[in-house]
Design an enzyme around this catalytic site. Structure first.
Site, PDB file in Angstrom:
ATOM      1  N   HIS A 306       0.857  -1.188   0.000  1.00 14.19           N
ATOM      2  CA  HIS A 306       0.000   0.000   0.000  1.00 14.19           C
ATOM      3  C   HIS A 306       0.888   1.231   0.000  1.00 14.19           C
ATOM      4  CE1 HIS A 306      -2.995   2.962   1.330  1.00 14.19           C
ATOM      5  NE2 HIS A 306      -3.910   2.107   0.928  1.00 14.19           N
ATOM      6  N   ASP A 363      -7.812  -4.196  -0.347  1.00 12.37           N
ATOM      7  CA  ASP A 363      -8.342  -4.484  -1.684  1.00 12.37           C
ATOM      8  C   ASP A 363      -8.328  -5.982  -1.975  1.00 12.37           C
ATOM      9  OD1 ASP A 363      -8.696  -1.724  -2.457  1.00 12.37           O
ATOM     10  OD2 ASP A 363      -6.533  -1.598  -2.591  1.00 12.37           O
TER      11      ASP A 363
END
Length: 428
Positions: A306, A363
């Site tokens: 991320h 995600d």
């Protein structure tokens, strides 16, 4: 609050700049007067080292894997709260008591209906239009239907607009889905929860009753909580930039939708799911892991790592548990879910991924859950934006209420030609 100073030296001249200290995070050098006193700007593409505002809503420590809303950890909120409680918290600063939650939920439920003429507006889109294209148009069109709450200088107007946006977003999103699959729109049912109502409007049909599965309802509500706000990301900054000019609230949130509809912002959810489908079966995982390690191979493991979190994404920790609850409840038998679970286990124990801190992010898990529930990939961004709406309106309210708020106007480092004479066409 400034309690010490930094000294900036340019050539032979030094400038004292205040250093501001927040309640959490690094101190900030206040450069607001730098241009006036030194005739210099700072250069910060992407504003990755620049604080654009003061905010009391959300704090992220990417190195430690921390996400707080109004001081409460995302882990506790997602485990103990509902999306309505978190929405109230972001808007009002404190968690609601029982009466406040009941009143807030009642208010939101009474704003879920859309103006009936908006159904005609939907029919102006092609049947195969992407749901996010529809969302951008319909959310922006709300300004044409709700004129009685657009005075942004009036706190009551701002709150009514905020409630309307939060309440109507599930209805707008469900209608976008129904339109894309050719099914009739389903009106809201105010006896259901915020998330249960959305599930019914999305997957219910007029021909038979729809029973909300509490496990699925809780899982989706948790996804909404995890995506409710994420500090000054690109879409939130877009909302702030548009709102700084006094733009109507519905148009401001539409700008957030337009920004969010990009592969670099939330496209990773669908990309992670597509990657799992490409891998196909668990026996192919080692091959793809080796490809991911090969710097000459363009293949990437989507859903890992991320930009902000250099440690484990705290939202992913919550999703780990939720994935298993949903797959168990639905008794899903799909090889991509086996691939996901085994890929997660192998990556978490691989020295290469551990060293580079490439942990599964939110995600990776949310795409699996949403697909198992029955949402097509095209709806993933819509669901993200639906939940992020509460963060946008909370950030927008905070900005408008700030007496020090200014119109957003970034500077630039100009590298084009200096002033030059205009040549006649014969001289070109």
């Amino acid at each position: 609050m400034a309690d010490n100073q930094a000294t900036l030296t340019i050539g032979d001249t030094s400038y004292d700049l205040p250093v501001m200290k927040g309640s959490e995070g690094p101190d900030v050098v206040d450069i607001r007067k730098l241009y006036g006193i030194s005739d210099h700007f700072t250069f910060d593409p992407g504003f990755t080292s620049t604080a654009s505002c003061e905010s009391a809503l959300t704090f992220i420590d990417g190195d430690k894997g921390v996400l707080l809303h109004r001081g409460y950890s995302i882990e506790e909120l997602s485990e103990k709260s509902s999306f309505m409680e978190v929405s109230y918290l972001l808007l009002n600063g404190e968690l609601p008591d029982e009466k406040q939650l009941k009143d807030f939920s009642y208010t939101i439920s009474r704003h879920t209906m859309l103006h009936e003429q908006l159904a005609t507006f939907y029919r102006g889109f092609r049947r195969d239009a992407h749901p996010m294209a529809i969302m951008c148009g319909v959310v922006g069109a709300l300004s044409a239907f709700y004129h009685d709450s657009t005075d942004i200088s009036d706190p009551n107007h701002r709150m009514i607009s905020s409630h309307r946006l939060i309440a109507k977003m599930p209805t707008i999103a469900a209608m976008a889905y129904k339109y894309s699959v050719g099914q009739p729109f389903i009106y809201p049912d105010n006896s259901l929860s915020y998330t249960g109502n959305f599930l019914r409007m999305t997957f219910g049909v007029p021909a038979e009753p729809y029973v909300v599965n509490p496990v699925i309802e809780r899982a989706l509500d948790r996804i909404f909580i995890l995506h409710a706000d994420h500090e000054q990301n690109a879409s939130t900054s877009t909302v702030a930039g548009a709102g700084s000019l006094g733009t109507y609230p519905f148009a401001v949130i539409s700008a957030g939708f337009a920004c969010l509809w990009g592969p670099a912002h939330v496209g990773a959810t669908g990309a992670a799911l597509n990657m799992l489908r490409e891998i196909g079966t668990p026996d192919r995982i080692p091959h793809y892991i080796e490809r991911a390690k090969d710097k000459n191979d363009p293949f990437r493991l989507m859903g890992f790592g991320h930009r902000v979190y250099k440690n484990y994404d705290p939202r992913a920790t919550v999703m780990q548990k939720t994935v298993r609850e949903v797959l168990s409840e639905l008794k899903v038998n799909d090889p991509i879910f086996d691939v996901a679970l085994q890929l997660e286990e192998m990556a978490l124990n691989d020295p290469y991924f551990i060293e580079k801190k490439l942990f599964p992010n939110v995600d990776f898990y949310s795409g699996i859950i949403l697909s198992a529930i029955g949402f097509p990939t095209e709806m993933f961004t819509v669901l993200f934006a639906l939940s992020r709406t509460v963060g946008w309106v909370a950030q927008w309210n905070e900005m408008i209420s700030d007496p020090g708020q200014k119109i957003g106007r970034p500077r630039q480092l100009y590298t084009g030609p200096s002033l030059r004479p205009y040549p006649s066409i014969a001289q070109r």
